[in-house]
Scaffold this motif. Structure first.
Motif, PDB file in Angstrom:
ATOM      1  N   ASN A  96      -1.083   4.838   8.444  1.00 24.15           N
ATOM      2  CA  ASN A  96       0.054   3.927   8.477  1.00 24.15           C
ATOM      3  C   ASN A  96       0.686   3.874   9.856  1.00 24.15           C
ATOM      4  N   VAL A 143       0.753   4.131  -2.834  1.00 29.43           N
ATOM      5  CA  VAL A 143       0.543   5.555  -2.544  1.00 29.43           C
ATOM      6  C   VAL A 143       1.678   6.382  -3.139  1.00 29.43           C
ATOM      7  N   TRP A 203      -2.818   8.688   4.486  1.00 28.77           N
ATOM      8  CA  TRP A 203      -2.116   7.417   4.567  1.00 28.77           C
ATOM      9  C   TRP A 203      -0.990   7.475   5.590  1.00 28.77           C
ATOM     10  N   ASP A 204      -0.289   8.591   5.663  1.00 29.74           N
ATOM     11  CA  ASP A 204       0.791   8.722   6.638  1.00 29.74           C
ATOM     12  C   ASP A 204       0.255   8.539   8.051  1.00 29.74           C
ATOM     13  N   ILE A 231       0.842  -1.200   0.000  1.00 28.17           N
ATOM     14  CA  ILE A 231       0.000   0.000   0.000  1.00 28.17           C
ATOM     15  C   ILE A 231       0.874   1.246   0.000  1.00 28.17           C
ATOM     16  N   ASP A 232       1.950   1.225   0.787  1.00 24.87           N
ATOM     17  CA  ASP A 232       2.874   2.354   0.830  1.00 24.87           C
ATOM     18  C   ASP A 232       3.474   2.605  -0.548  1.00 24.87           C
ATOM     19  N   GLU A 276      -1.854  11.418   0.645  1.00 28.77           N
ATOM     20  CA  GLU A 276      -0.564  11.156   1.278  1.00 28.77           C
ATOM     21  C   GLU A 276      -0.626  11.408   2.773  1.00 28.77           C
TER      22      GLU A 276
END
Length: 332
Positions: A163, A131, A159-160, A127-128, A156
């Motif tokens: 995550n 992205v 997600w950061d 996933i990282d 971004e």
């Protein structure tokens, strides 16, 4: 309790980064092994950078065979980095959680824990990577490009944040991505009132890049000056006459027959990238540590060593602990 993600300005991000860099090592002091994953990620990033710039240098000097080989190696290292870094971050998160319980775990124990989470680690890394690939598409030009950049920037940041909640959820409790994401709403509802503003905090986002800008500028100016001074001394890196390089602008301030070399500029780019790797990995590790502590404070507060709970709350709020009041002898 209603809580939305807040987006601090650059000044606040910079203060967050400075505070965290200063105080995180107090937490790390409970188990120095927490630093090892950062060291591994940093070394990996430095090696990747050196291999890539070595490939460029090889092409410039005409060693195309070696350059091609080094370029292929750097591409493999680039993609594998996502999986390597994810495993190291999971190691770090688990070591932090164990340190908060008063336990010191070995590197082998951390490795065994991450091995048990191998499939989750791969999915997080994929996933990282996805992205990052989508973010690369934001470089399109025109109005559509501006819209894409805006959407991708939001993706971004989201997600950061997600995550860094996934990592401790997987490392500490063994949850997969789907279970971890579904529990984020529950976690938010269980945040203590004193830490309510922390849940959606955007730690040091883009602050590192802004910090490096003045350094990049100094390196660039120094590289140009050295390139003019070096001139045609190294033929493989000779760029041409300086006046001809400025053929589209007035360049009367340049003396005749002043030559320019790309070598100092290449070295400057290499050094800037090395510095960026170190600071970026350091900042990311600090974020992993911070969110791992926050996760433990929400979900396993009873497992945290009692004598450090107050210190951790102050750390999470990014404020100094208030000193205990000193009794006034005259009032006795």
């Amino acid at each position: 309790m209603q809580q939305t993600l807040r987006k601090p300005g650059f000044g606040e991000r910079l203060k967050q980064l400075a505070y965290l860099l200063k105080h995180t090592f107090t937490i790390v002091g409970r188990d120095p092994g927490i630093v090892r994953p950062w060291v591994r990620m940093t070394i990996y990033g430095l090696v990747l950078t050196c291999v890539f710039f070595s490939a460029i240098t090889a092409f410039i000097v005409g060693a195309n065979g070696i350059g091609t080989l080094l370029l292929l190696v750097s591409i493999v290292l680039f993609f594998y980095r996502y999986f390597f870094d994810t495993r190291q971050e999971l190691r770090q998160s688990w070591l932090v959680s164990e340190a908060l319980k008063g336990e010191k775990r070995s590197a082998d124990q951390a490795g065994a824990r991450v091995k048990a989470l191998a499939w989750t680690a791969r999915k997080i890394a994929l996933i990282d990577m996805l992205v990052a690939w989508v973010m690369s598409l934001s470089g399109k030009s025109g109005k559509a490009g501006a819209l894409v950049r805006l959407l991708m920037r939001g993706l971004e940041e989201v997600w950061d944040l997600v995550n860094h909640y996934l990592l401790p959820s997987a490392a500490v409790d063994g949850y997969g991505i789907r279970d971890s994401v579904s529990r984020m709403g529950t976690l938010k509802d269980n945040v203590p009132e004193t830490l309510a503003g922390v849940f959606g905090i955007d730690i040091a986002a883009r602050a590192v890049g802004s910090i490096m800008v003045p350094i990049y500028m100094v390196l660039f100016v120094a590289a140009v000056a050295l390139g003019l001074w070096l001139g045609d001394a190294v033929p493989a890196f000779y760029a041409g006459d300086a006046r001809e390089l400025f053929n589209n602008v007035e360049a009367g301030f340049l003396p005749e027959e002043m030559h320019f070399s790309w070598l100092p500029l290449l070295v400057a780019l290499w050094l800037a990238k090395l510095g960026g790797v170190v600071l970026d990995r350091l900042t990311n590790s600090v974020k992993v540590i911070y969110f791992s502590i926050f996760y433990m404070r929400i979900t396993h507060a009873e497992d945290i060593v009692p004598e450090i709970r107050g210190e951790l709350d102050s750390y999470l709020r990014m404020e100094a602990e208030e000193p205990e009041p000193v009794a006034d002898p005259s009032s006795a």
